[in-house]
Design a protein around this motif. Sequence first.
Motif, PDB file in Angstrom:
ATOM      1  N   TYR A   8       0.894  -1.030   0.022  1.00 51.80           N
ATOM      2  CA  TYR A   8      -0.078   0.039   0.032  1.00 51.80           C
ATOM      3  C   TYR A   8       0.885   1.262   0.046  1.00 51.80           C
ATOM      4  N   GLU A  10       0.394   5.939  -0.737  1.00 54.63           N
ATOM      5  CA  GLU A  10      -0.376   7.003  -1.524  1.00 54.63           C
ATOM      6  C   GLU A  10       0.434   7.153  -2.955  1.00 54.63           C
ATOM      7  N   GLU A  11      -0.677   6.772  -3.629  1.00 54.65           N
ATOM      8  CA  GLU A  11      -0.322   6.717  -5.292  1.00 54.65           C
ATOM      9  C   GLU A  11       0.482   8.051  -5.898  1.00 54.65           C
ATOM     10  N   VAL A  48      -5.175   3.276  -9.322  1.00 55.74           N
ATOM     11  CA  VAL A  48      -6.294   3.207  -8.733  1.00 55.74           C
ATOM     12  C   VAL A  48      -7.469   3.884  -9.231  1.00 55.74           C
ATOM     13  N   PRO A  67     -11.444   2.693  -6.114  1.00 58.83           N
ATOM     14  CA  PRO A  67     -11.208   1.709  -5.034  1.00 58.83           C
ATOM     15  C   PRO A  67     -12.518   1.372  -4.025  1.00 58.83           C
ATOM     16  N   GLU A  70     -12.594   5.008   0.800  1.00 58.60           N
ATOM     17  CA  GLU A  70     -11.686   6.151   0.499  1.00 58.60           C
ATOM     18  C   GLU A  70     -10.659   6.098   1.590  1.00 58.60           C
ATOM     19  N   THR A  71      -9.503   5.893   1.060  1.00 58.79           N
ATOM     20  CA  THR A  71      -8.339   6.027   2.075  1.00 58.79           C
ATOM     21  C   THR A  71      -7.174   6.896   1.544  1.00 58.79           C
ATOM     22  N   GLU A  73      -3.940   5.521   1.531  1.00 58.69           N
ATOM     23  CA  GLU A  73      -3.199   4.841   0.839  1.00 58.69           C
ATOM     24  C   GLU A  73      -3.912   3.678   0.104  1.00 58.69           C
ATOM     25  N   GLN A  74      -3.499   3.194  -1.116  1.00 56.87           N
ATOM     26  CA  GLN A  74      -3.981   2.424  -1.989  1.00 56.87           C
ATOM     27  C   GLN A  74      -3.346   1.285  -2.362  1.00 56.87           C
TER      28      GLN A  74
END
Length: 118
Positions: A8, A10-11, A48, A67, A70-71, A73-74
């Motif tokens: 995971y 953060e994109e 994502v 996704p 909602e977070t 990190e993806q």
Amino acid sequence: MKYLCLVYSEEEKLHTLPESPQDIECLAYAQSLRESGHLIGGEALESVQTATTVRLRSGKLSINDGPFAETKEQLAGFYLIEALDLDEAIRIAAGIPPARVGCVEIRPVRRLNAPSEG
């Protein structure tokens, strides 16, 4: 025992931080795991933004872009590994290059219990 290591991050930060891994480093680590007999499979995932989430509730199909939650990190990719135990899986996961900028969730793979044909 099989473990799934879910990567995971953060994109938008995955490839922009100074400590961000390059693809070549991830490929080299995967190759070293393959050579040691630990890697069963693994892949990086597309953005994502390309995700589709499918739910079936009370017989009704719901399809949503993006996704499932909602977070910050993806899910960016995964490694399916073979390890003796959780301690060994943790040692392997700690070496996954994106762990430096995100996290790696380790999950034991559960064998499905199917009825035997008889």
